[in-house]
Design a protein around this motif. Structure first.
Motif, PDB file in Angstrom:
ATOM      1  N   THR A  86       0.832  -1.211   0.000  1.00  0.00           N
ATOM      2  CA  THR A  86       0.000   0.000   0.000  1.00  0.00           C
ATOM      3  C   THR A  86       0.863   1.256   0.000  1.00  0.00           C
ATOM      4  O   THR A  86       0.585   2.225  -0.728  1.00  0.00           O
ATOM      5  CB  THR A  86      -0.939   0.013   1.220  1.00  0.00           C
ATOM      6  OG1 THR A  86      -1.773  -1.138   1.160  1.00  0.00           O
ATOM      7  CG2 THR A  86      -1.805   1.264   1.258  1.00  0.00           C
ATOM      8  N   LEU A  87       1.912   1.257   0.789  1.00  0.00           N
ATOM      9  CA  LEU A  87       2.802   2.418   0.846  1.00  0.00           C
ATOM     10  C   LEU A  87       3.485   2.651  -0.498  1.00  0.00           C
ATOM     11  O   LEU A  87       3.590   3.789  -0.970  1.00  0.00           O
ATOM     12  CB  LEU A  87       3.843   2.225   1.951  1.00  0.00           C
ATOM     13  CG  LEU A  87       3.298   2.237   3.387  1.00  0.00           C
ATOM     14  CD1 LEU A  87       4.374   1.802   4.373  1.00  0.00           C
ATOM     15  CD2 LEU A  87       2.767   3.622   3.756  1.00  0.00           C
ATOM     16  N   ARG A  88       3.937   1.570  -1.114  1.00  0.00           N
ATOM     17  CA  ARG A  88       4.599   1.695  -2.425  1.00  0.00           C
ATOM     18  C   ARG A  88       3.618   2.208  -3.474  1.00  0.00           C
ATOM     19  O   ARG A  88       3.981   3.036  -4.311  1.00  0.00           O
ATOM     20  CB  ARG A  88       5.196   0.348  -2.836  1.00  0.00           C
ATOM     21  CG  ARG A  88       6.437  -0.035  -2.007  1.00  0.00           C
ATOM     22  CD  ARG A  88       6.894  -1.444  -2.239  1.00  0.00           C
ATOM     23  NE  ARG A  88       7.243  -1.674  -3.624  1.00  0.00           N
ATOM     24  CZ  ARG A  88       6.883  -2.765  -4.309  1.00  0.00           C
ATOM     25  NH1 ARG A  88       6.185  -3.706  -3.745  1.00  0.00           N
ATOM     26  NH2 ARG A  88       7.256  -2.908  -5.565  1.00  0.00           N
ATOM     27  N   GLU A  89       2.374   1.727  -3.423  1.00  0.00           N
ATOM     28  CA  GLU A  89       1.352   2.193  -4.382  1.00  0.00           C
ATOM     29  C   GLU A  89       1.076   3.687  -4.213  1.00  0.00           C
ATOM     30  O   GLU A  89       0.645   4.356  -5.153  1.00  0.00           O
ATOM     31  CB  GLU A  89       0.059   1.400  -4.187  1.00  0.00           C
ATOM     32  CG  GLU A  89       0.130  -0.026  -4.728  1.00  0.00           C
ATOM     33  CD  GLU A  89      -1.086  -0.848  -4.356  1.00  0.00           C
ATOM     34  OE1 GLU A  89      -1.911  -0.368  -3.542  1.00  0.00           O
ATOM     35  OE2 GLU A  89      -1.215  -1.981  -4.869  1.00  0.00           O
ATOM     36  N   ASN A  90       1.314   4.183  -2.992  1.00  0.00           N
ATOM     37  CA  ASN A  90       1.105   5.606  -2.716  1.00  0.00           C
ATOM     38  C   ASN A  90       2.376   6.432  -2.899  1.00  0.00           C
ATOM     39  O   ASN A  90       2.448   7.579  -2.442  1.00  0.00           O
ATOM     40  CB  ASN A  90       0.552   5.783  -1.298  1.00  0.00           C
ATOM     41  CG  ASN A  90      -0.948   5.516  -1.229  1.00  0.00           C
ATOM     42  OD1 ASN A  90      -1.762   6.413  -1.425  1.00  0.00           O
ATOM     43  ND2 ASN A  90      -1.325   4.270  -0.965  1.00  0.00           N
ATOM     44  N   GLY A  91       3.363   5.841  -3.547  1.00  0.00           N
ATOM     45  CA  GLY A  91       4.570   6.574  -3.910  1.00  0.00           C
ATOM     46  C   GLY A  91       5.572   6.783  -2.783  1.00  0.00           C
ATOM     47  O   GLY A  91       6.471   7.632  -2.899  1.00  0.00           O
ATOM     48  N   LYS A  92       5.431   6.007  -1.700  1.00  0.00           N
ATOM     49  CA  LYS A  92       6.370   6.148  -0.580  1.00  0.00           C
ATOM     50  C   LYS A  92       7.633   5.327  -0.821  1.00  0.00           C
ATOM     51  O   LYS A  92       7.577   4.219  -1.365  1.00  0.00           O
ATOM     52  CB  LYS A  92       5.718   5.684   0.729  1.00  0.00           C
ATOM     53  CG  LYS A  92       4.380   6.353   1.039  1.00  0.00           C
ATOM     54  CD  LYS A  92       4.488   7.855   1.123  1.00  0.00           C
ATOM     55  CE  LYS A  92       3.137   8.489   1.428  1.00  0.00           C
ATOM     56  NZ  LYS A  92       3.204   9.969   1.397  1.00  0.00           N
ATOM     57  N   LEU A  93       8.768   5.855  -0.391  1.00  0.00           N
ATOM     58  CA  LEU A  93      10.013   5.099  -0.403  1.00  0.00           C
ATOM     59  C   LEU A  93      10.101   4.298   0.891  1.00  0.00           C
ATOM     60  O   LEU A  93       9.861   4.836   1.969  1.00  0.00           O
ATOM     61  CB  LEU A  93      11.211   6.030  -0.513  1.00  0.00           C
ATOM     62  CG  LEU A  93      11.409   6.730  -1.860  1.00  0.00           C
ATOM     63  CD1 LEU A  93      12.550   7.726  -1.756  1.00  0.00           C
ATOM     64  CD2 LEU A  93      11.675   5.714  -2.962  1.00  0.00           C
ATOM     65  N   ILE A  94      10.444   3.024   0.771  1.00  0.00           N
ATOM     66  CA  ILE A  94      10.501   2.144   1.941  1.00  0.00           C
ATOM     67  C   ILE A  94      11.950   1.732   2.190  1.00  0.00           C
ATOM     68  O   ILE A  94      12.645   1.289   1.273  1.00  0.00           O
ATOM     69  CB  ILE A  94       9.651   0.867   1.731  1.00  0.00           C
ATOM     70  CG1 ILE A  94       8.255   1.204   1.202  1.00  0.00           C
ATOM     71  CG2 ILE A  94       9.578   0.072   3.029  1.00  0.00           C
ATOM     72  CD1 ILE A  94       7.407   2.019   2.118  1.00  0.00           C
ATOM     73  N   HIS A  95      12.383   1.875   3.432  1.00  0.00           N
ATOM     74  CA  HIS A  95      13.709   1.414   3.846  1.00  0.00           C
ATOM     75  C   HIS A  95      13.565   0.514   5.069  1.00  0.00           C
ATOM     76  O   HIS A  95      12.621   0.675   5.859  1.00  0.00           O
ATOM     77  CB  HIS A  95      14.614   2.595   4.213  1.00  0.00           C
ATOM     78  CG  HIS A  95      15.097   3.388   3.038  1.00  0.00           C
ATOM     79  ND1 HIS A  95      16.404   3.339   2.597  1.00  0.00           N
ATOM     80  CD2 HIS A  95      14.457   4.251   2.217  1.00  0.00           C
ATOM     81  CE1 HIS A  95      16.544   4.152   1.551  1.00  0.00           C
ATOM     82  NE2 HIS A  95      15.375   4.718   1.304  1.00  0.00           N
ATOM     83  N   ILE A  96      14.471  -0.424   5.205  1.00  0.00           N
ATOM     84  CA  ILE A  96      14.605  -1.201   6.440  1.00  0.00           C
ATOM     85  C   ILE A  96      15.879  -0.716   7.123  1.00  0.00           C
ATOM     86  O   ILE A  96      16.944  -0.662   6.496  1.00  0.00           O
ATOM     87  CB  ILE A  96      14.695  -2.715   6.167  1.00  0.00           C
ATOM     88  CG1 ILE A  96      13.379  -3.233   5.565  1.00  0.00           C
ATOM     89  CG2 ILE A  96      15.017  -3.484   7.455  1.00  0.00           C
ATOM     90  CD1 ILE A  96      13.428  -4.700   5.134  1.00  0.00           C
ATOM     91  N   ILE A  97      15.751  -0.342   8.396  1.00  0.00           N
ATOM     92  CA  ILE A  97      16.921   0.066   9.184  1.00  0.00           C
ATOM     93  C   ILE A  97      16.959  -0.834  10.405  1.00  0.00           C
ATOM     94  O   ILE A  97      16.111  -0.732  11.298  1.00  0.00           O
ATOM     95  CB  ILE A  97      16.844   1.549   9.606  1.00  0.00           C
ATOM     96  CG1 ILE A  97      16.628   2.452   8.390  1.00  0.00           C
ATOM     97  CG2 ILE A  97      18.125   1.945  10.336  1.00  0.00           C
ATOM     98  CD1 ILE A  97      16.514   3.934   8.740  1.00  0.00           C
ATOM     99  N   SER A  98      17.933  -1.734  10.451  1.00  0.00           N
ATOM    100  CA  SER A  98      17.943  -2.780  11.477  1.00  0.00           C
ATOM    101  C   SER A  98      19.351  -3.033  11.999  1.00  0.00           C
ATOM    102  O   SER A  98      20.320  -2.953  11.239  1.00  0.00           O
ATOM    103  CB  SER A  98      17.385  -4.082  10.868  1.00  0.00           C
ATOM    104  OG  SER A  98      17.574  -5.173  11.725  1.00  0.00           O
ATOM    105  N   GLY A  99      19.430  -3.341  13.257  1.00  0.00           N
ATOM    106  CA  GLY A  99      20.692  -3.803  13.837  1.00  0.00           C
ATOM    107  C   GLY A  99      20.896  -5.285  13.621  1.00  0.00           C
ATOM    108  O   GLY A  99      21.854  -5.865  14.119  1.00  0.00           O
TER     109      GLY A  99
END
Length: 213
Positions: A86-99
């Motif tokens: 849904t976020l990608r369809e709304n043009g959002k950039l997605i990142h994973i930030i993890s230790g």
């Protein structure tokens, strides 16, 4: 509120497990390692004081890392795939930030449609036989404040950023001007409940959508 970039923690956020603890369980070291992880996520110990210790105890080889990658996917949090889509369809950039360990997280990211260059985590270093040798000690995500450093880099190119996570290290994103969404659907932490900009207890990650779109 609307954000250009949505960043997710992995452990206890995109997936129900704490990866390092599951590697420890596989080696019969669960209680010892889980106590260190929990202390770091609750802010009782610094991340750098436990990070190398846990990996030295476990010494995960390449086979263990592949096993963990499968477990991350099998234990994916309810609504995670739909939320990212849904976020990608709304043009959002997605990142994973993890230790967490990057090689174990990459297959989950790929399944979610998150590009490899958007996965910020700690690389494991193996010898030629695939045995554990070390981890990327220069990684900012193996020390306290690392998530804020990654968020600052992203904010150089994007005006608004939200961080979704369950632990103390995720709160650090606020230092970089991120809007912090505490996700308590897997593990509730009082520190995060008190300091997050908003705190959600829903079991589904989809609960974040009204707050980021």
């Amino acid at each position: 509120m609307s954000f250009d970039v949505i960043c997710f923690d992995c452990d206890s956020t995109l997936s129900r497990i704490e990866g390092i603890d599951e590697l420890a369980r596989r080696r019969g070291l669960f209680e010892q390692v889980a106590a260190l992880t929990d202390a770091a996520m609750n802010g009782e110990l610094s991340l750098e004081s436990v990070y190398g210790n846990r990996l030295e105890l476990i010494k995960p080889d390449r086979a263990a890392i592949d096993w963990l990658a499968d477990l991350y996917i099998a234990e994916m949090v309810e609504g995670a795939a739909e939320t990212v889509e849904t976020l990608r369809e709304n043009g959002k950039l997605i990142h994973i930030i993890s230790g967490g360990l990057r090689q174990s997280i990459l297959p989950l990211a790929d399944l979610l449609g998150i590009p490899e260059q958007h996965v910020h985590a700690v690389d494991v270093i193996f010898d030629e036989q695939g045995q554990y040798r070390d981890f990327a000690r220069h990684s900012p995500l193996a020390v306290s404040g690392g998530k804020a450093r990654i968020c600052r880099r992203l904010r150089m190119h994007h005006s608004s950023l939200a961080m979704v996570g369950d632990g103390k290290t995720d709160l650090e994103a606020k230092l970089a001007g991120a809007y912090m969404i505490g996700f308590g659907g897997v593990v509730e932490r009082s520190l995060v409940r008190e300091q997050a900009d908003i705190y959600l207890l829903d079991s589904s990650l989809a609960a974040i959508l009204p707050h980021v779109l």
